[in-house]
Design an enzyme around this catalytic site. Structure first.
Site, PDB file in Angstrom:
ATOM      1  N   MET A  30      -5.728  23.811  35.111  1.00 30.40           N
ATOM      2  CA  MET A  30      -5.844  23.618  33.661  1.00 30.40           C
ATOM      3  C   MET A  30      -5.786  22.122  33.331  1.00 30.40           C
ATOM      4  O   MET A  30      -5.527  21.746  32.190  1.00 30.40           O
ATOM      5  CB  MET A  30      -4.739  24.372  32.934  1.00 30.40           C
ATOM      6  CG  MET A  30      -4.860  25.877  33.152  1.00 30.40           C
ATOM      7  SD  MET A  30      -4.101  26.859  31.861  1.00 30.40           S
ATOM      8  CE  MET A  30      -2.410  26.365  32.002  1.00 30.40           C
ATOM      9  N   GLY A  31      -6.010  21.270  34.330  1.00 32.11           N
ATOM     10  CA  GLY A  31      -6.053  19.832  34.066  1.00 32.11           C
ATOM     11  C   GLY A  31      -4.686  19.210  33.923  1.00 32.11           C
ATOM     12  O   GLY A  31      -3.677  19.791  34.327  1.00 32.11           O
ATOM     13  N   HIS A  34      -1.676  16.352  38.568  1.00 36.40           N
ATOM     14  CA  HIS A  34      -0.625  15.564  39.202  1.00 36.40           C
ATOM     15  C   HIS A  34      -0.705  15.784  40.701  1.00 36.40           C
ATOM     16  O   HIS A  34      -1.609  16.494  41.188  1.00 36.40           O
ATOM     17  CB  HIS A  34       0.728  15.945  38.620  1.00 36.40           C
ATOM     18  CG  HIS A  34       0.977  17.430  38.595  1.00 36.40           C
ATOM     19  ND1 HIS A  34       1.053  18.183  39.743  1.00 36.40           N
ATOM     20  CD2 HIS A  34       1.109  18.305  37.577  1.00 36.40           C
ATOM     21  CE1 HIS A  34       1.257  19.443  39.441  1.00 36.40           C
ATOM     22  NE2 HIS A  34       1.292  19.560  38.119  1.00 36.40           N
ATOM     23  N   GLY A  36       0.846  17.698  42.626  1.00 34.69           N
ATOM     24  CA  GLY A  36       0.851  19.117  43.027  1.00 34.69           C
ATOM     25  C   GLY A  36      -0.586  19.624  43.118  1.00 34.69           C
ATOM     26  O   GLY A  36      -1.001  20.201  44.130  1.00 34.69           O
ATOM     27  N   HIS A  37      -1.361  19.388  42.062  1.00 31.45           N
ATOM     28  CA  HIS A  37      -2.780  19.769  42.083  1.00 31.45           C
ATOM     29  C   HIS A  37      -3.496  19.034  43.212  1.00 31.45           C
ATOM     30  O   HIS A  37      -4.312  19.605  43.930  1.00 31.45           O
ATOM     31  CB  HIS A  37      -3.464  19.395  40.766  1.00 31.45           C
ATOM     32  CG  HIS A  37      -2.894  20.047  39.546  1.00 31.45           C
ATOM     33  ND1 HIS A  37      -2.154  19.351  38.613  1.00 31.45           N
ATOM     34  CD2 HIS A  37      -2.957  21.322  39.092  1.00 31.45           C
ATOM     35  CE1 HIS A  37      -1.800  20.167  37.632  1.00 31.45           C
ATOM     36  NE2 HIS A  37      -2.265  21.373  37.899  1.00 31.45           N
ATOM     37  N   GLN A  61      -4.903  33.124  28.377  1.00 29.14           N
ATOM     38  CA  GLN A  61      -3.637  33.356  29.110  1.00 29.14           C
ATOM     39  C   GLN A  61      -2.425  32.810  28.375  1.00 29.14           C
ATOM     40  O   GLN A  61      -1.305  32.894  28.872  1.00 29.14           O
ATOM     41  CB  GLN A  61      -3.717  32.797  30.533  1.00 29.14           C
ATOM     42  CG  GLN A  61      -3.692  31.286  30.624  1.00 29.14           C
ATOM     43  CD  GLN A  61      -3.944  30.801  32.040  1.00 29.14           C
ATOM     44  OE1 GLN A  61      -5.037  30.965  32.576  1.00 29.14           O
ATOM     45  NE2 GLN A  61      -2.934  30.226  32.672  1.00 29.14           N
ATOM     46  N   GLU A 151       2.302  27.715  45.285  1.00 26.62           N
ATOM     47  CA  GLU A 151       3.438  28.642  45.303  1.00 26.62           C
ATOM     48  C   GLU A 151       4.384  28.382  44.141  1.00 26.62           C
ATOM     49  O   GLU A 151       5.310  29.141  43.910  1.00 26.62           O
ATOM     50  CB  GLU A 151       4.188  28.522  46.642  1.00 26.62           C
ATOM     51  CG  GLU A 151       3.389  29.101  47.791  1.00 26.62           C
ATOM     52  CD  GLU A 151       4.109  29.036  49.116  1.00 26.62           C
ATOM     53  OE1 GLU A 151       5.144  28.343  49.210  1.00 26.62           O
ATOM     54  OE2 GLU A 151       3.619  29.674  50.068  1.00 26.62           O
ATOM     55  N   GLN A 156       1.829  34.435  40.081  1.00 29.03           N
ATOM     56  CA  GLN A 156       0.377  34.320  39.886  1.00 29.03           C
ATOM     57  C   GLN A 156      -0.348  34.448  41.231  1.00 29.03           C
ATOM     58  O   GLN A 156      -1.341  35.170  41.350  1.00 29.03           O
ATOM     59  CB  GLN A 156       0.065  32.964  39.244  1.00 29.03           C
ATOM     60  CG  GLN A 156      -1.406  32.590  39.227  1.00 29.03           C
ATOM     61  CD  GLN A 156      -1.644  31.314  38.445  1.00 29.03           C
ATOM     62  OE1 GLN A 156      -1.662  31.343  37.228  1.00 29.03           O
ATOM     63  NE2 GLN A 156      -1.822  30.209  39.128  1.00 29.03           N
ATOM     64  N   LEU A 192       6.769  19.315  40.271  1.00 29.45           N
ATOM     65  CA  LEU A 192       5.749  18.695  39.421  1.00 29.45           C
ATOM     66  C   LEU A 192       5.099  19.762  38.551  1.00 29.45           C
ATOM     67  O   LEU A 192       4.840  20.870  39.002  1.00 29.45           O
ATOM     68  CB  LEU A 192       4.689  18.010  40.279  1.00 29.45           C
ATOM     69  CG  LEU A 192       5.161  16.789  41.066  1.00 29.45           C
ATOM     70  CD1 LEU A 192       4.009  16.171  41.841  1.00 29.45           C
ATOM     71  CD2 LEU A 192       5.757  15.751  40.137  1.00 29.45           C
TER      72      LEU A 192
HETATM   73  P1  AMP Z   1      -2.148  24.733  36.459  1.00 29.89           P
HETATM   74  O1  AMP Z   1      -3.032  23.566  36.153  1.00 29.89           O
HETATM   75  O2  AMP Z   1      -0.736  24.561  36.018  1.00 29.89           O
HETATM   76  O3  AMP Z   1      -2.756  26.043  36.059  1.00 29.89           O
HETATM   77  O4  AMP Z   1      -2.042  24.771  38.048  1.00 29.89           O
HETATM   78  C1  AMP Z   1      -3.195  24.844  38.851  1.00 29.89           C
HETATM   79  C2  AMP Z   1      -2.779  25.160  40.262  1.00 29.89           C
HETATM   80  O5  AMP Z   1      -1.937  24.110  40.755  1.00 29.89           O
HETATM   81  C3  AMP Z   1      -1.966  26.465  40.366  1.00 29.89           C
HETATM   82  O6  AMP Z   1      -2.374  27.170  41.519  1.00 29.89           O
HETATM   83  C4  AMP Z   1      -0.556  25.961  40.467  1.00 29.89           C
HETATM   84  O7  AMP Z   1       0.302  26.855  41.155  1.00 29.89           O
HETATM   85  C5  AMP Z   1      -0.750  24.686  41.272  1.00 29.89           C
HETATM   86  N1  AMP Z   1       0.388  23.786  41.049  1.00 29.89           N
HETATM   87  C6  AMP Z   1       0.888  23.340  39.865  1.00 29.89           C
HETATM   88  N2  AMP Z   1       1.978  22.577  40.071  1.00 29.89           N
HETATM   89  C7  AMP Z   1       2.183  22.536  41.410  1.00 29.89           C
HETATM   90  C8  AMP Z   1       3.165  21.944  42.260  1.00 29.89           C
HETATM   91  N3  AMP Z   1       4.154  21.206  41.765  1.00 29.89           N
HETATM   92  N4  AMP Z   1       3.051  22.121  43.589  1.00 29.89           N
HETATM   93  C9  AMP Z   1       2.047  22.883  44.109  1.00 29.89           C
HETATM   94  N5  AMP Z   1       1.096  23.475  43.371  1.00 29.89           N
HETATM   95  C10 AMP Z   1       1.165  23.317  42.044  1.00 29.89           C
END
Ligand code: AMP
Length: 286
Positions: A30-31, A34, A36-37, A61, A151, A156, A192
């Site tokens: 969702m942009g 960081h 993590g992404h 969602q 994870e 999800q 993150l």
């Molecule tokens: P989101 O943009 O929050 O929908 O996240 C997109 C993907 O990045 C999802 O699969 C999240 O689980 C993953 N994600 C978000 N934050 C982290 C993180 N800190 N560490 C690992 N994966 C992450």
């Protein structure tokens, strides 16, 4: 790297890649990206010929309008990061490109074998229906060989695996492999999250108690029962001014149902830090 905003152009590019026999890795996001992404994208770049990253704040969602309105958005910055990692395509559609007006308002329901009845599913009615609505659409459009999920959003990930492997949609995505990736944390331990951008510096300090308590609970689990550890984690976080636990549940990693043992167990927490809703988890027999 190319930024694509229409389904038609995305499908044109995907078709061309497929005809050349290239493998495709997809990272749905969702942009407000960081590290993590970035860890997911790096892995997708390494394991596939082509890496597609979707950047789409999916309205279906969100069950909280304020959360949707305040969700951080910065496509220019995201594109810079993705280009530096080596992604090939960024798919950044408008909501109108993704959904007709009818689809936007339609209550989409899906059988997740009970995985959606607990934790996030209980607290955010309709959330996982919206997630599956957008992720299944992305799978059909991109036809990836592998799709990468963190994870951090453990429930999800379990639901997406269920959709691909065991639901009525199983088999409709080809040989798609779902790849789970570990949580990336700041050096302080804070998981993150794009939502961290909404925390003040003081709140960020306060939020550290979440990951610290989860880590400490690994020790508590050596002597206490599952219920005792659940209570101790909840009480310890709630004792910190500015934090409020919505739920802390220790569940079986496969079924997501409450468990009495730490074998194959994960503890999932949601905490309000001021107005910002944060999630984190810890695996007890990792
Ligand atoms: P989101 O943009 O929050 O929908 O996240 C997109 C993907 O990045 C999802 O699969 C999240 O689980 C993953 N994600 C978000 N934050 C982290 C993180 N800190 N560490 C690992 N994966 C992450």
């Amino acid at each position: 790297m190319q930024i694509i905003t229409t389904k038609q152009e995305l499908q044109r590019q995907v078709e061309a890649c497929k005809q050349e026999g290239k493998t495709i890795g997809l990272v749905p996001t969702m942009g407000a990206l960081h590290e993590g992404h970035a860890s997911l994208v790096r892995r997708a770049v390494n394991e596939n010929d082509i890496c597609v990253v979707s950047v789409f704040v999916n309205p279906t969602q969100f069950n909280n309008k304020e959360d949707l309105a305040l969700y951080p958005r910065d496509l220019e910055r995201d594109a810079k990061l993705l280009s530096s990692i080596g992604a090939h395509y960024v798919f950044a559609p408008s909501p109108e490109e993704m959904y007709t007006a009818e689809e936007m308002n339609q209550t989409f329901t899906f059988d997740f074998g009970g995985l959606d009845k607990v934790m996030e599913g209980k607290m955010r009615p309709g959330h996982f229906n919206g997630v599956v609505q957008v992720v299944s659409r992305l799978f059909y459009l991109v036809q990836p060989d592998r799709a990468y999920f963190g994870e951090k959003d453990f429930q999800q990930l379990a639901i997406i695996r269920f959709m691909v492997e065991r639901s009525t949609l199983a088999g409709t995505f080809g040989n798609l492999q779902i790849v789970g990736c570990p949580i990336v944390r700041e050096s302080t331990g804070l998981a993150l999250s794009s939502r961290n951008e909404r925390l003040s510096e003081a709140e960020k300090q306060t939020a550290l108690a979440i990951s610290h308590t989860l880590m400490e609970s690994l020790e508590w689990a050596k002597t206490g029962s599952v219920r005792e550890v659940e209570k101790r984690v909840t009480d310890t976080i709630n004792a910190v001014e500015g934090l409020e636990v919505e739920y802390y549940e220790i569940v079986d990693k496969t079924t997501l149902q409450p468990t009495d043992t730490f074998h194959n167990a994960i503890g999932c927490v949601t905490v309000y830090c001021g107005k910002v809703r944060l999630i984190d988890n810890i695996q007890y027999d990792a």
